[in-house]
Scaffold this motif. Structure first.
Motif, PDB file in Angstrom:
ATOM      1  N   GLU A  44       0.484   0.433   3.438  1.00  0.00           N
ATOM      2  CA  GLU A  44      -0.773   1.540   2.556  1.00  0.00           C
ATOM      3  C   GLU A  44      -1.977   0.489   2.940  1.00  0.00           C
ATOM      4  O   GLU A  44      -2.504   1.439   3.622  1.00  0.00           O
ATOM      5  N   VAL A  96       5.848   8.336   6.711  1.00  0.00           N
ATOM      6  CA  VAL A  96       5.072  10.031   6.901  1.00  0.00           C
ATOM      7  C   VAL A  96       4.600   9.920   5.471  1.00  0.00           C
ATOM      8  O   VAL A  96       2.912  10.592   5.228  1.00  0.00           O
ATOM      9  N   ASP A  97       4.668   9.892   4.410  1.00  0.00           N
ATOM     10  CA  ASP A  97       4.139   9.780   3.448  1.00  0.00           C
ATOM     11  C   ASP A  97       3.137   9.991   3.098  1.00  0.00           C
ATOM     12  O   ASP A  97       1.868  10.261   2.748  1.00  0.00           O
ATOM     13  N   ARG A 129       0.344  11.092   5.135  1.00  0.00           N
ATOM     14  CA  ARG A 129      -0.051  12.303   4.525  1.00  0.00           C
ATOM     15  C   ARG A 129      -1.268  12.362   3.587  1.00  0.00           C
ATOM     16  O   ARG A 129      -2.004  13.410   3.281  1.00  0.00           O
ATOM     17  N   LYS A 130      -0.527  11.115   2.479  1.00  0.00           N
ATOM     18  CA  LYS A 130      -0.798  11.119   1.205  1.00  0.00           C
ATOM     19  C   LYS A 130      -2.604  10.866   1.879  1.00  0.00           C
ATOM     20  O   LYS A 130      -3.643  11.150   1.015  1.00  0.00           O
ATOM     21  N   ARG A 177      11.521  14.486   9.169  1.00  0.00           N
ATOM     22  CA  ARG A 177      11.118  15.045   8.416  1.00  0.00           C
ATOM     23  C   ARG A 177       9.478  15.677   8.612  1.00  0.00           C
ATOM     24  O   ARG A 177       8.761  15.919   7.614  1.00  0.00           O
TER      25      ARG A 177
END
Length: 400
Positions: A267, A298-299, A302-303, A336
């Motif tokens: 992160e 990926v998350d 996006r975040k 995804r």
């Protein structure tokens, strides 16, 4: 206004504004290779177009962009594919002198003409799927003469085909045999001799490096970046593919336009990319071909609202992929990504990953690069495998 050409009765996925920028009953008009209008027919000015093309309800997207390839090389690495099927890892093959160095050997002995002839079929496969811009890296020469040979061959492809070619110098790709294991000395050579001459001759638009435990450290990569910046080149980075080496954060620190691969990025690295405006380029072909299991974050992307591009990573050893359409399906299936993320990933965000603000969307003043499709909805471009619904490719306002 009298544009050179006008495409009417079309459905547009303009990739501008929110989402895919869908326009029903749309029109695209071009003059001197540039878009002068793209939008709803009801809002269009009265055109006296020289040539009008009835799209008969077909979809138009911007021409597709492959923002990470190693397309110019000689030889094949099918034998290494067989080795991996028998259990050898990518790192084991590389440490045994295979991998990148086997392609270096083949590329060094190939003539410039041979490189062009071997690369054209790969390029043609991409163009047949609506591609209008491709980035091509060097990195299989690893000496001044052969790095220049690769980059000149890449630029020659743009003379042979109707396509935008963006060239990237990847001298810090691997350590050549003559370096005798001395990475620092080789980086000295890259920074003091090779990079200045390549930049001076206009052979590259950007510089890249492979920042990884089997390649070059963050300190060595930083030296390449510092030198590239002094010579006016943009920066890109192969980052955190095999381990979290801090590549994403390093790319962001130096203002790189993209960081690519990113499977092991944490992160902190993603947040740094967000702060620097660095695009994340995901390469599902390599993930698939190497049978990796560590997914890119990926998350987190996006975040933190990091733009996501996807690319084929076309190369002989880890992603011999020459289908940008299949690449989207892989990104959706393996990572995804949504349909919207995939389509923006090979248009608007891919253009951004190359530092190109003149392509990637259907907007006024952009280069008129179009892909016209026989599809019912944009999701078909991501959904199908082994199917090419391209009706027509347009480059700079002309059929290509």
């Amino acid at each position: 206004m009298r544009p050179d050409r006008l495409w009417k009765n079309a459905r547009l996925a303009s990739m501008s504004g929110a989402g895919l920028g869908i326009v029903e009953n749309g029109v695209v008009a071009a003059q001197n290779g540039r878009i002068v209008y793209a939008g709803a027919r009801a809002d269009a000015p009265l055109f006296e177009a020289g040539g009008q093309i009835d799209c008969e309800g077909r979809w138009i997207t911007p021409g597709l962009v492959d923002c990470h390839t190693h397309l110019v090389y000689a030889g094949t690495r099918a034998h290494e594919f067989e080795q991996r099927l028998n259990g050898a890892s990518y790192e084991e093959i590389a440490r045994a002198g295979g991998g990148i160095l086997s392609t270096v050997k083949a590329t060094r002995v190939a003539s410039a003409q041979s490189l062009i002839e071997q690369s054209l079929p790969r390029l043609d496969a991409l163009l047949a799927e609506g591609l209008t811009t491709v980035e091509i890296k060097s990195g299989y020469g690893l000496c001044l003469a052969d790095e220049m040979k690769q980059l000149r061959a890449a630029q020659t492809l743009a003379e042979r085909r109707k396509v935008n070619v963006v060239t990237t110098f990847l001298g810090a790709h691997a350590l050549p045999p003559e370096a005798e294991g001395d990475k620092d000395k080789y980086i000295d050579f890259i920074c003091d001799e090779v990079l200045p001459q390549i930049a001076g001759e206009g052979l590259a638009d950007a510089a890249d490096a492979f920042c990884e435990n089997i390649a070059f450290s963050t300190e060595q990569t930083a030296r390449v970046f510092q030198t590239a910046k002094r010579h006016g080149l943009r920066m890109k980075l192969h980052a955190d593919q095999l381990s979290n080496s801090g590549g994403a954060a390093l790319a962001a620190k130096h203002g790189a336009i993209s960081a690519d691969h990113l499977e092991h990025t944490d992160e902190d690295g993603v947040a740094a990319m967000a702060g620097a405006g660095t695009v994340a380029v995901l390469l599902p072909g390599a993930f698939y071909f190497l049978r990796e299991t560590k997914l890119p974050p990926v998350d987190l992307l996006r975040k933190h609202e990091v733009p996501i591009a996807i690319a084929t990573d076309c190369n002989p050893g880890t992603s011999p992929l020459t289908s940008i359409l299949l690449c989207m399906n892989m990104a959706a299936t393996c990572f995804r990504l949504t349909v919207e993320e995939c389509l923006l990933g090979i248009t608007r965000n891919a253009a951004r990953a190359l530092g190109r603000d003149d392509i990637g969307t259907l907007e006024v003043a952009k280069q008129c690069d179009l892909a016209i499709w026989d599809i019912e909805e944009p999701a078909e471009l991501v959904y199908r495998m082994g199917f090419n619904p391209l009706h027509r490719r347009v480059w700079r306002g002309e059929d290509a």
